[in-house]
Design an enzyme around this catalytic site. Structure first.
Site, short mmCIF file in Angstrom:
data_model
loop_
_atom_site.label_atom_id
_atom_site.label_comp_id
_atom_site.label_asym_id
_atom_site.label_seq_id
_atom_site.Cartn_x
_atom_site.Cartn_y
_atom_site.Cartn_z
N ARG A 35 0.87 -1.33 0.31
CA ARG A 35 -0.05 -0.17 -0.08
C ARG A 35 1.12 1.19 0.25
O ARG A 35 0.57 2.17 -0.74
CB ARG A 35 -1.25 -0.20 1.44
N GLU A 51 -9.25 5.89 7.34
CA GLU A 51 -8.04 5.75 6.97
C GLU A 51 -8.13 6.80 6.03
O GLU A 51 -6.76 7.93 6.67
CB GLU A 51 -7.82 4.97 6.41
#
Lengths: 767, 480
Positions: A308, A720
């Site tokens: 990520r 997030e």
């Protein structure tokens, strides 16, 4: 869905009635679990004597690795994490022995009598040390597009450098806790404060050597998690289960705060090196990035986190020629783990610093360099891993936020302030975020639900997601109520339980509402289809003159009716009763998998994300160059949540994520001594933001009229992405320091920008 | 004397003994006690060291006017005997008999002030404590009230919004109606003293200074405590047993604040919160530092005597009181002596107190106009943090512009609170200007050898120690 709905547990929360794992009433046979852990970062265990402890009155069990009936493993993906250390310990805080006793105090006393003969071994305690000794956790990863080396060579201007970001302790208010109750045969009921009940179930079954069907894991709510309970809650649950299995009694294990901080992993520290080529306008032509993550002692989720970070090395910018190399390094620290953003923040902050440096070199406002590098909607719309960006809101958000935050006028005011002040400086920064939504391991993008309708018209909804404060259950209840056309108080969301919905994914990657919302809808759709058919039959038998078509049956306001004939209306409970008497099941499972996502790790190309969430933040700070103290004067955030299911909850996520991100950037600092002991092992020395640390003026807006195609109620994930808005604070502080000499020199500002880092950075200019 | 403690909880007087077989000891904390009950699980343990506030409860005690004083405190730092004579109010007690939420609860819920909910009971109780006082609903006051409550989910903004609404609309609540009855009940309890003796523990509350000295003679090894915010950590963090405790918190002589002609005399048992109220006018520097002391919950318990007698090198009040030339009054059964605070602190957690002696008062002389005082605290977080470096300065001027005497006192720079002697000598006889402040700052940086630790590196401590003198000059000169 615009009607105001507060968190479904809010009234229980404010009156102390909410039940967490440690609050579950237990009978007097309960034992208290305790973990004896390694005092060394790396050592061989020469001998282990537990007899004294085992023979103490009030001690029911003392276990070590040899007592594990199943396999001694709790690594979620790679089996490289022993449940209890065997002949070697690899970090301070690694579990060696488990004790179950009548009281916590007795368990501690017993632990003190355990004799372990250690032989200390050399330890690798930092990322740079790990890189020096080539302590790799696994093979390096690469994503590449274009001709990076050539484009760098040909670029009119170049910069190279490095960026280091630090660890962050989750500091969920509720420490890791599990309660295990033995059932008959070898069945176990485990109440665990976990984000991932199915994995907790798997790990418990593996260490006990029993099939998964014998283990039920349940969680009603967590007292915060933030990724810290995605894999590492499994540990505490497994330990409680081992003790329960050994004693045949209920065992509760709750980590003491300091032990929690010492034993569990944190956000991965990253050391990132880069070379960037750009033109005189600041447009980036090529970027070569090498990301190094400190994985700690075991794999845990490190490679997914690295991935990520690599996917977000571009943040919001189109970079035609780009190479990202990623490596995870093994050190003698607790295994670092998921933390809100999951590598994204680490990748993004480095990219933002590159932009900031380019701007300073070109004497431009960093926001201008950001703007000209944004992905656009024409040709510059494909990421370095080949995903085409649809519905790009960045340019529109830039316009809206710079206007609403009055960015350009305030830029002038800040500069004017700084010319008039010698010791106090102000700084302003605007940072964007583009954040990919989906688990990057494609198969994890699935969810299940189980919905029951009862004859009184009330409904139970179960789904695979867990509640950690984010309001997932509240949203699921809203969705179920809206889809069934009944009031929310008819819907009860039951605790997440592996016997209701099996084989679930973690509630993580911000996907909780997207995945479970669709699964709930799928179950509700099945029930509505069945009910509509029965109700149609009922109407048509009642009065054969008119004919109702099943497709015209509507569910609304606790009623079921023929939309073309309002006379044909019955209550929702009547509809349920009709189904019951006609022997139609009023229970349905739901399932959802995210369509069309894939990623080829070999080529580094694919479409790993279902969509992107966007946002932008402007922060203004004032710093005292003498004391290093900073004040956050104002923050404006514009954030994209699609068509929000619950705007209040979404704004709450944005505010909370911003403050947590600002904490990572300014005051949250993990420090270890030279032998690998965590120095900041309690809230006495590890400081998370308090109420005084939030912006004096805090304005959060949701992007309006931005429905997201193909998601539940056209909404977007929110957990997030807004964490990244906290970065605006770090860049504003850097801007303030940089103003000392008129933004000519690059400040050497450490990360986080503690008062120490600010004073030391200011010192370069003042000496 | 009674072996039992009595307090009000859930609307009735509870009597609690510590006889053999009791699950409680005199060092059981109120948090542990409440969590052992079936109906008080709302009180949460987040850290067991007073740093998160999830365990916040409110104690009410009778005031002179027959009403009650409500104080939010950390139940994790409160030994059970300290409940004696008080009403203990927890988050479960705020709703009325019909189940209607208290306004602070209603607003926190409706403003989305609760997400995971684990910190919420503590936040609600801190706000309730504020609700029951005359403190304003200004931003600074609300932040002060919540300075000891951590929340990891909300980012505080909705909590702040809720507080603003609830505190702005204060009115009589169910506690107002019960107040007189509860106060009367409490008065009957607190008249009897308490001395608890079990097979493992001794815990007594002397009711006068004389009794305290008798107790100290009878139990020479006993630990003296008052607020116990520091001592409690020996139990909650280090798991010590503390077999003998003499609790001075009910000694009336130690609780007084008096103004004589030329000084403010503060009893050693006066809480930091009371100190800051008394200091606000005469000693703004002391007020400023006291405001940065711990959190409001801790300041309700912690005492000035405890802070000084602890002789921590990073004790908040020591530098500023030294700069104020405070004197310390020390008593033994029949004798007393006073000494400068400078002489009282003798080393790392060492004082001039001798066996059987007690710090009874702190005396702070009022300031003449020829004196400039400044005090600063550097910490990673503004609230509820321990000083990385603290400094307090006193400059006395003679007839002219020259400094006749300089006192530059530092915490966090050495094993004890310490003067920067070279810089003091340098400044004497000099004019107070930027050149001299900067020169003195350089001397300060050179004369200390601070440590590197979890809070900061040694270099930062050295640099910022000098900077603080420049900051003092800039504040004084109005240079921004």
């Amino acid at each position: 869905m615009s009607s105001k709905t507060i968190h479904q547990s809010a009234y229980k929360h404010v009156s102390g009635a909410s039940v967490y794992v440690d609050d579950i009433p237990v009978h007097n046979q309960l034992l208290h679990g305790y973990v004896l852990y390694s005092p060394h970062a790396h050592a061989a265990i020469r001998s282990l004597k537990t007899e004294k402890a085992a023979n103490m009155p009030g001690v029911a069990a003392v276990l070590s690795a040899k007592d594990i009936p199943g396999i001694n493993q709790m690594g979620p993906i790679v089996h490289d994490e022993p449940c209890l250390a065997e002949d070697e310990v690899h970090f301070v805080g690694q579990a060696i022995c488990l004790i179950a006793a009548e009281t916590e105090e007795r368990a501690r006393q017993a632990a003190a009598t355990i004799e372990i003969d250690f032989e200390e071994l050399p330890a690798v305690l930092s990322l740079k040390q790990a890189m020096a000794v080539q302590s790799l956790m696994g093979p390096e990863r690469k994503i590449e597009r274009g001709q990076v080396q050539q484009a760098l060579k040909e670029a009119p201007l170049r910069l190279n450098g490095s960026f280091e970001s630090g660890a962050q302790e989750h500091w969920y208010l509720e420490t890791q806790t599990a309660l295990c109750l033995p059932g008959e045969d070898r069945e176990y009921m485990v109440y665990s404060s976990t984000q991932h009940p199915s994995e907790t179930q798997a790990v418990v079954s593996e260490v006990l050597g029993i099939p998964r069907h014998a283990v039920t894991v349940e969680i009603r709510r967590m007292g915060g998690a933030f990724g810290g309970k995605e894999t590492q809650a499994n540990h505490v649950a497994a330990w409680a289960a081992l003790l329960s299995n050994a004693t045949r009694r209920p065992v509760k294990l709750r980590l003491f705060r300091d032990d929690d901080q010492i034993m569990t992993g944190k956000r991965h520290p990253f050391y990132i090196r880069y070379e960037v080529g750009f033109d005189e306008q600041g447009r980036i032509l090529a970027l070569d990035v090498e990301q190094n993550a400190n994985g700690g002692s075991a794999t845990d989720l490190s490679f997914a986190i690295l991935e990520r970070a690599m996917f977000h090395a571009d943040n919001a910018y189109y970079i035609p020629n780009m190479r990202v190399i990623g490596r995870v390094w093994k050190t003698n620290l607790p295994s670092n783990t998921a933390f809100r953003g999951f590598g994204g923040p680490q990748g993004i902050v480095a990219m933002e610093n590159i932009i900031d440096r380019i701007a300073r070199q070109l004497s431009l406002d960093p926001l201008e360099v950001r703007r000209i590098n944004f992905y656009d909607m024409y040709k510059r719309d494909t990421t370095h891993y080949g995903q085409k960006i649809k519905q790009n809101h960045l340019p529109a958000m830039y316009k809206q936020l710079t206007a609403s935050a009055d960015y350009f006028e305030r830029r002038k005011l800040v500069e004017a302030f700084n010319t008039q002040h010698e010791f106090v400086k102000r700084g302003l920064a605007c940072t964007p975020v583009k954040f990919g939504i989906s688990f990057t391991t494609a198969f994890l993008n699935q969810a299940g639900a189980l919905v029951h309708v009862y004859q009184d018209g009330t409904v139970q909804v179960n789904h695979g997601g867990t509640e950690m404060g984010q309001g997932l259950h509240t949203k699921m209840r809203q969705i179920a109520a809206a889809e069934l056309g009944v009031d929310q108080d008819r819907i009860l969301i039951t605790p997440t339980n592996t016997s209701k919905v099996p084989n679930t994914s973690a509630t993580a990657a911000s996907t909780g509402s997207d995945l479970n919302g669709m699964a709930v809808k799928n179950a509700v759709d099945k029930l509505k289809f069945r009910m509509a058919y029965q109700v149609t039959e009922y109407f048509n038998q009642m009065d054969e003159q008119n004919y109702t078509l099943s497709k015209h049956i509507m569910f609304k306001n606790n009623k079921v009716f023929d939309a073309t004939n309002p006379d044909r209306t019955i209550s929702f409970e009547k509809a349920a009763q009709i189904c019951y008497f006609n022997q139609i099941p009023l229970s349905a499972t739901g399932f959802y998998k995210t369509p069309d996502i894939y990623f080829d790790r070999e080529t580094g190309q694919g479409t790993p994300f279902h969509y992107f969430a966007y946002g932008m933040a402007v922060s203004e700070v004032e710093i005292d160059l003498l004391t290093g103290q900073h004040t956050l004067l104002r923050t404006d955030i514009l954030h994209d949540v699609g068509d929000s299911v619950n705007p209040d909850l979404d704004i709450g996520q944005i505010q909370g994520a911003f403050v947590q991100g600002a904490g990572w950037c300014t005051m949250e600092e993990c420090k270890w001594d030279e032998s690998g002991h965590l120095l900041t092992h309690s809230p006495d020395t590890y400081k998370i933001p308090g109420i005084h640390d939030i912006p004096r003026d805090f304005r959060v807006q949701l992007l309006q009229k931005a429905p997201n195609e193909g998601t539940i109620r056209q909404s977007k994930a929110v957990g997030e992405p807004p964490f990244m808005h906290g970065l605006s604070v770090w860049f504003a502080i850097k801007d303030a320091i940089s103003s000392i000499d008129g933004h000519k020199r690059e400040p050497e500002l450490g990360f986080p920008a503690t008062n120490e880092a600010i004073v030391m950075a200011a010192k370069q200019f003042l000496d | 004397m009674t072996q039992q403690i009595s307090f009000i909880l859930d609307g009735r007087v509870h009597q609690l003994g510590f006889e053999p077989g009791s699950p409680y000891t005199p060092i059981t904390t109120v948090l542990q006690y409440l969590r052992s009950l079936p109906n008080h699980k709302g009180v949460k343990e987040g850290c067991a060291e007073g740093d998160c506030g999830a365990c916040t409860v409110v104690l009410a005690e009778p005031s002179a006017d027959g009403k009650l004083n409500y104080k939010a405190v950390n139940s994790c730092l409160l030994f059970l005997p300290k409940l004696h004579g008080k009403q203990l109010i927890t988050v479960e007690n705020l709703q009325d008999a019909q189940g209607t939420l208290h306004p602070v609860q209603q607003y926190v819920a409706d403003s989305n002030g609760a997400q995971c909910g684990f910190c919420t009971p503590g936040i609600v109780m801190s706000l309730f404590g504020h609700y029951k006082t005359d403190l304003s609903a200004e931003r600074e006051e609300i932040e002060d009230t919540l300075s000891g409550n951590l929340c990891r989910c909300t980012g505080y903004q909705p909590i702040f919004d809720a507080a603003l609404k609830a505190l702005d609309e204060r009115k009589e609540d169910r506690f107002s109606q019960e107040e007189q009855d509860v106060a009367a009940q409490l008065k009957t309890i607190s008249q009897s003293g308490v001395r608890i003796e079990t097979t493992t523990h001794y815990y007594s509350f002397p009711a006068s200074l004389q009794e305290a000295f008798t107790e100290m003679e009878a139990h020479p090894g006993a630990l003296l405590l008052s607020g116990a915010t520091d001592v409690a950590l020996k139990v909650t963090k280090q798991h010590q047993q503390l077999p003998e405790i003499i609790d001075l918190s009910l000694v009336p002589e130690l609780k007084k604040i008096e103004t004589t002609g030329d000084m403010l005399r503060i009893g050693g048992g006066v809480s930091v919160n009371e100190v800051l109220e008394a200091a606000q006018k005469p000693f703004p520097a002391l007020y400023k530092i006291a405001k940065r002391f711990g959190s409001k919950q801790i300041r309700h318990l912690a005492t000035v005597g405890g802070n000084l007698a602890g002789a921590s090198p990073i004790g908040d009040l020591t530098p500023v009181l030294m700069a104020l030339k405070a004197r310390v009054r020390v008593m033994r059964a029949k004798e007393q002596r006073t000494m400068a605070l400078d002489d009282f602190i003798t080393g790392y957690r060492q004082t001039a107190l001798q066996e059987g002696e007690l710090l009874t008062h702190i005396e702070i002389p009022f300031l003449s106009e020829q004196i400039k005082i400044g005090a600063y605290k550097i910490s990673k977080r503004r609230d509820l943090d321990i000083a990385t470096v603290s400094a307090a300065f006193r400059l006395e001027f003679g007839a002219g512009k020259q400094i006749s005497e300089a006192n530059l006192v530092y915490g966090g720079m050495a094993a004890m609170t310490k003067h920067a002697r070279q810089a003091e000598d340098f400044l004497q006889g000099k004019e107070w200007n930027r050149t001299h402040a900067e020169a003195a700052a350089r001397l300060i940086r050179d004369e200390f050898e601070p440590i590197s630790d979890a809070r900061s590196g040694a270099d930062f401590r050295r640099i910022v120690a000098g900077n603080l003198l420049i900051r003092f000059w800039a504040d004084d000169a109005g240079t921004k």
